[in-house]
Design an enzyme around this catalytic site. Structure first.
Site, PDB file in Angstrom:
ATOM      1  N   TYR A  53       6.171  -9.731   7.020  1.00  9.97           N
ATOM      2  CA  TYR A  53       6.350  -8.884   7.156  1.00  9.97           C
ATOM      3  C   TYR A  53       6.606  -8.082   8.531  1.00  9.97           C
ATOM      4  O   TYR A  53       6.448  -9.004   9.356  1.00  9.97           O
ATOM      5  CB  TYR A  53       4.857  -7.668   6.917  1.00  9.97           C
ATOM      6  CG  TYR A  53       4.149  -7.713   5.663  1.00  9.97           C
ATOM      7  CD1 TYR A  53       4.536  -6.531   4.865  1.00  9.97           C
ATOM      8  CD2 TYR A  53       3.579  -9.052   4.915  1.00  9.97           C
ATOM      9  CE1 TYR A  53       3.425  -6.010   3.929  1.00  9.97           C
ATOM     10  CE2 TYR A  53       3.385  -8.767   3.740  1.00  9.97           C
ATOM     11  CZ  TYR A  53       3.437  -7.702   3.336  1.00  9.97           C
ATOM     12  OH  TYR A  53       2.359  -6.774   1.295  1.00  9.97           O
TER      13      TYR A  53
ATOM     14  N   ASP B  40       0.474  -1.327   0.000  1.00  7.27           N
ATOM     15  CA  ASP B  40       0.419  -0.267   0.106  1.00  7.27           C
ATOM     16  C   ASP B  40       0.811   1.183   0.126  1.00  7.27           C
ATOM     17  O   ASP B  40       1.827   1.580   0.106  1.00  7.27           O
ATOM     18  CB  ASP B  40      -0.784  -0.089   1.368  1.00  7.27           C
ATOM     19  CG  ASP B  40      -1.997  -0.670   1.543  1.00  7.27           C
ATOM     20  OD1 ASP B  40      -2.416  -1.691  -0.048  1.00  7.27           O
ATOM     21  OD2 ASP B  40      -2.661  -1.563   2.294  1.00  7.27           O
TER      22      ASP B  40
END
Length: 249
Positions: free
Chosen positions: A110, A51
């Site tokens: 992540y 994002d």
């Protein structure tokens, strides 16, 4: 022929990985660089869609080049010379035509980074968080993620997916001095999922959400029940993994 690109970038000044109509993206920068070098349009297919503001230490993508008239090392060097300083190509590897950067990835990891005291060297890729956190409780509650499969409660509402099923293999908070990291690894992630998980676990650390509350949120399949998404600049796509010997010739 098909080639894989290993990429890293700071996402601070970009509107995510994917090309946007009126905003600059990582994918667009790489495609423009390839077009300049190869004098033809090249489509870059990423393994993950980060994002706006999210970083990547390791991102993969694949491209098709009909007749590459230089070595992969030369293309890597030339492409890096065209790209801005916050986007880097680590290597370019020739692979068989059926290999796919997104569908062949076995898992992705992540890391969300938080600084518990002001640190001028970490402002772009970590969240400065001043309040006291119960990290032991956050770790205890994080284990609930490992025994769950439907993560609709942490997904952005407007998203085109067939299902909300993810296999989370790791979810752990690690404290190193004043640096706090959340490591999460899964076969796939939903849009906005990691930031929503982190935001809700921060509420756990602040005593706003109990272990039972967190389980209720998981069971609800309702994004409105979970906490606010943590800020994007603390999140990094740390690694993308493929089957053993995947890149072997």
């Amino acid at each position: 022929m098909r080639y894989f690109l290993e990429i890293s970038y700071l996402g601070t000044h970009y509107h995510g990985w994917q090309i946007q109509p009126r905003e600059i993206s990582i994918q667009e920068c790489i495609e423009k660089g390839l077009a300049k070098i190869l004098q033809t349009e090249i489509r870059v297919n990423g393994s993950s869609r980060t994002d706006t503001g999210v970083h990547a230490r390791q991102q993969y993508a694949h491209i098709e080049i009909e007749d590459l008239k230089m070595s992969e090392n030369d293309l890597t060097w030339k492409l890096n010379s065209f790209l801005p300083k916050d986007i880097s190509i680590s290597r370019i590897v020739k692979v068989s035509p059926e290999k796919h950067s997104r569908f062949d990835a076995t898992d992705r990891k992540y890391i969300y980074r938080i600084n518990l005291q002001k640190d001028p060297f970490c402002t772009e890729n970590s969240l400065y968080f001043r309040k006291d956190l119960d990290i032991d409780k956050m770790n205890e509650v994080s284990k609930l993620l490992l025994n769950h499969s439907n993560f609709q409660c942490f997904s952005k509402v407007r998203t085109e997916v067939n299902n909300f099923i993810c296999d989370i293999q790791k979810a752990e908070w690690i404290l190193k001095g004043h640096h706090l990291e959340f490591h999460i690894k899964a076969n796939r992630f939903l849009r906005g999922m990691v930031r929503a998980v982190v935001g809700t676990l921060l509420d756990v650390g602040l005593g706003k959400v109990s272990e039972k509350d967190f389980q209720d949120i998981l069971n609800s399949q309702d994004r409105r029940k979970a906490g606010s998404a943590a800020k994007a600049h603390g999140l990094t796509l740390e690694e993308v993994n493929y089957p053993e010997n995947y890149f072997a010739e």
